[in-house]
Scaffold this motif. Structure first.
Motif, PDB file in Angstrom:
ATOM      1  N   GLU A 163       0.837  -1.199   0.000  1.00 33.78           N
ATOM      2  CA  GLU A 163       0.000   0.000   0.000  1.00 33.78           C
ATOM      3  C   GLU A 163       0.877   1.256   0.000  1.00 33.78           C
ATOM      4  O   GLU A 163       0.574   2.231  -0.677  1.00 33.78           O
ATOM      5  CB  GLU A 163      -0.924   0.000   1.212  1.00 33.78           C
ATOM      6  N   ASP A 183       3.839   1.523  -1.346  1.00 34.70           N
ATOM      7  CA  ASP A 183       4.385   1.666  -2.696  1.00 34.70           C
ATOM      8  C   ASP A 183       3.388   2.369  -3.615  1.00 34.70           C
ATOM      9  O   ASP A 183       3.756   3.237  -4.417  1.00 34.70           O
ATOM     10  CB  ASP A 183       4.722   0.298  -3.304  1.00 34.70           C
ATOM     11  N   VAL A 184       2.134   1.984  -3.498  1.00 33.90           N
ATOM     12  CA  VAL A 184       1.096   2.583  -4.338  1.00 33.90           C
ATOM     13  C   VAL A 184       0.966   4.069  -4.038  1.00 33.90           C
ATOM     14  O   VAL A 184       0.945   4.900  -4.943  1.00 33.90           O
ATOM     15  CB  VAL A 184      -0.251   1.853  -4.147  1.00 33.90           C
ATOM     16  N   TRP A 185       0.895   4.423  -2.750  1.00 38.03           N
ATOM     17  CA  TRP A 185       0.771   5.835  -2.395  1.00 38.03           C
ATOM     18  C   TRP A 185       2.004   6.626  -2.800  1.00 38.03           C
ATOM     19  O   TRP A 185       1.902   7.772  -3.238  1.00 38.03           O
ATOM     20  CB  TRP A 185       0.497   5.994  -0.900  1.00 38.03           C
ATOM     21  N   GLU A 210       3.926   6.031  -5.380  1.00 36.97           N
ATOM     22  CA  GLU A 210       3.852   6.235  -6.830  1.00 36.97           C
ATOM     23  C   GLU A 210       2.818   7.293  -7.182  1.00 36.97           C
ATOM     24  O   GLU A 210       3.024   8.110  -8.076  1.00 36.97           O
ATOM     25  CB  GLU A 210       3.536   4.923  -7.546  1.00 36.97           C
ATOM     26  N   LYS A 211       1.688   7.306  -6.478  1.00 35.18           N
ATOM     27  CA  LYS A 211       0.677   8.350  -6.720  1.00 35.18           C
ATOM     28  C   LYS A 211       1.256   9.722  -6.423  1.00 35.18           C
ATOM     29  O   LYS A 211       1.049  10.680  -7.176  1.00 35.18           O
ATOM     30  CB  LYS A 211      -0.560   8.111  -5.852  1.00 35.18           C
ATOM     31  N   ALA A 212       1.986   9.840  -5.315  1.00 36.15           N
ATOM     32  CA  ALA A 212       2.587  11.126  -4.948  1.00 36.15           C
ATOM     33  C   ALA A 212       3.623  11.541  -5.983  1.00 36.15           C
ATOM     34  O   ALA A 212       3.686  12.712  -6.381  1.00 36.15           O
ATOM     35  CB  ALA A 212       3.217  11.032  -3.557  1.00 36.15           C
ATOM     36  N   ALA A 260       3.719  10.675  -9.157  1.00 34.42           N
ATOM     37  CA  ALA A 260       3.017  11.050 -10.390  1.00 34.42           C
ATOM     38  C   ALA A 260       2.432  12.446 -10.265  1.00 34.42           C
ATOM     39  O   ALA A 260       2.493  13.252 -11.205  1.00 34.42           O
ATOM     40  CB  ALA A 260       1.921  10.032 -10.706  1.00 34.42           C
ATOM     41  N   TYR A 261       1.894  12.758  -9.101  1.00 40.30           N
ATOM     42  CA  TYR A 261       1.356  14.099  -8.868  1.00 40.30           C
ATOM     43  C   TYR A 261       2.459  15.142  -8.985  1.00 40.30           C
ATOM     44  O   TYR A 261       2.288  16.180  -9.619  1.00 40.30           O
ATOM     45  CB  TYR A 261       0.679  14.164  -7.502  1.00 40.30           C
ATOM     46  N   THR A 304       3.331  15.883 -12.532  1.00 39.02           N
ATOM     47  CA  THR A 304       2.372  16.729 -13.250  1.00 39.02           C
ATOM     48  C   THR A 304       2.539  18.191 -12.869  1.00 39.02           C
ATOM     49  O   THR A 304       2.291  19.070 -13.681  1.00 39.02           O
ATOM     50  CB  THR A 304       0.913  16.300 -12.978  1.00 39.02           C
TER      51      THR A 304
END
Length: 91
Positions: free
Chosen positions: A64, A66-68, A70-72, A74-75, A78
């Motif tokens: 979990e 790792d997922v967060w 990667e989301k951070a 990616a943000y 951007t």
């Protein structure tokens, strides 16, 4: 699907919009109202289990965290990306 009869009170402005949309689309006002009720019911439905928990096995070893992470990341990418320029049509 069995339909049940009920009575609801609506704002006059909402009903006017429904009447206009029904006439424009050539469908019954009741169809628009049923669709709205269905969408509201589904939005408030409580599921007995997580969505994919029993039907799909996890892929890979991502945690979990790792997922967060990667989301951070990616943000952050951007935020630093150059704005997209509008495409120009052929002359």
């Amino acid at each position: 699907m069995t339909l049940k009869r009920t009575t609801v009170y609506v704002e006059a402005e909402d009903l006017a919009v429904i009447k206009e949309a029904a006439a424009r689309e050539g469908i019954a006002e009741a169809e628009i109202i049923r669709e709205g009720i269905h969408l509201a019911a589904m939005a408030r439905r409580v599921w007995n289990e997580p969505f994919f928990s029993s039907t799909y096995e996890p892929i890979g070893d991502a945690t979990e965290e790792d997922v967060w992470a990667e989301k951070a990341a990616a943000y952050e990418r951007t935020k630093h990306a150059a704005p997209a320029s509008p495409e120009r049509g052929a002359a």
